[in-house]
Design a protein around this motif. Structure first.
Motif: not given
Length: 376
Positions: A150-154
């Protein structure tokens, strides 16, 4: 007039074990056929049990039996049946009958309903958590999977997953009614099996039915199954939801829908339903101008109805679009279709046979049709 012939707190001690299970199911509102399925007994046997229950407890009718089931503690309001008195099959069937119907749709903008009423699922990332669980097919999804998907790399600065799950549990349950439909174990979170109807799971069941129809050579049933599955799509899957998982699933589900449409149209053409299929193929080619299998299918359909010039025009438009958008020429498959139309090679185009009805030898006919379908 009282509904029972007992005074004080009634009991069911005069009943045998199976009759207590039947009384419990009656108290939960199951019909005779549902009780028979839950307890794996004939429907006639259920009617006999009901008659004996009424006679032994001195009850006037089925309504009195429902009251008696609550009075003697076989059924607790808001909590379903007492587990000590019912077998596993009866508990499962009664639980399904007593629980509110929760439906989740991911084949379009994410939506959920409880007893037919739309639910407020909160902001987009919270919705994305529910979508990930709905797509998990009953398996536990870990917090790390949810964060990455849902947020990936952040990722968020704080662990918000439990907060979102708590809010979703409140949204999906009916006040103080049934247990939450999201459960947690050491592996992560998942939707409670059997507690939620997810549209993508219904599509998977329909795909199994379609495959069986194709193997039996039942073209009409295959077309009906494909149409039923396509009706479940309400637009772009997971429209607007953020995150890598939603993006990948959008692509996968969109491809699945396209494959279903091609599958349906292939069988329609083999049944001789050319006008309907050609109209849908033109729309599909317009929506997917770079899809060469769709262009080839449209070319074959047009040629079959005597529209050779239109078929060649479809090839020319596809060739130009591929060159302009991708800088490539038509594939070998599209070129082959083009050359066979120029030669009038009906055998090579797979146009020598139509299907009007299921064969009387379904096994052999089904295998033949599947081979032809794959070749096309």
């Amino acid at each position: 007039m009282p509904t029972t012939a007992t005074t004080g707190r009634p009991t069911a001690t005069a009943l045998g074990h199976q009759e207590r299970e039947v009384l419990q199911a009656i108290g939960c509102g199951l019909r005779d056929d549902e009780i028979a399925a839950a307890l794996a007994i004939p429907k006639d046997a259920v009617a006999g049990h009901v008659a004996r229950i009424l006679a032994r407890l001195g009850l006037r009718d089925r309504a009195a039996a429902i009251v008696h089931a609550f009075d003697c503690g076989l059924v607790v309001p808001g909590h379903g049946p007492r587990s000590r008195t019912a077998g596993p099959a009866a508990r499962a069937a009664i639980g399904r009958a007593a629980a509110p119907e929760v439906r989740i749709s991911v084949l379009g903008p994410l939506q959920a309903w409880r007893d037919g009423r739309p639910l407020d699922l909160g902001h987009l990332r919270q919705q994305a958590v529910l979508a990930a669980l709905a797509l998990g097919a009953g398996r536990a999804v870990s917090q790390r999977e949810l964060l990455d998907g849902i947020w990936g790399l952040e990722p968020p600065l704080t662990n918000v997953i439990p907060v979102y799950v708590y809010r979703l549990r409140k949204a999906l349950r009916a006040g103080d009614g049934p247990e939450p439909v999201i459960e947690h174990d050491r592996c992560g979170y998942r939707l409670v099996p059997g507690a939620v109807d997810v549209d993508v799971v219904r599509v998977e069941r329909l795909l199994a039915d379609i495959t069986r129809a194709e193997r039996a050579g039942d073209a009409a049933e295959a077309v009906r199954g494909c149409a039923g599955a396509l009706d479940l799509f309400r637009g772009e899957p997971l429209a607007g939801l953020p995150g890598p998982l939603a993006e990948l699933e959008r692509m996968r589900l969109t491809e699945s829908r396209l494959a279903l449409m091609q599958r349906k149209l292939t069988w329609q053409l083999r049944m001789g339903q050319h006008p309907q299929a050609i109209a849908e193929l033109y729309a599909l080619a317009g929506a997917h101008p770079l899809n060469e299998p769709v262009a080839a299918m449209l070319m074959r359909a047009l040629y079959r109805t005597g529209r050779q010039a239109d078929a060649l025009t479809v090839f020319e438009r596809a060739r130009c679009r591929l060159a302009e958008d991708l800088g490539v020429g038509p594939s070998r498959m599209l070129h082959s279709t083009y050359r066979m139309i120029l030669r009038g090679d009906e055998a090579g185009l797979g146009l020598t046979r139509s299907i009007a009805a299921p064969s009387t030898t379904p096994g052999a006919r089904g295998g033949e049709l599947l081979r032809s379908c794959s070749a096309s």
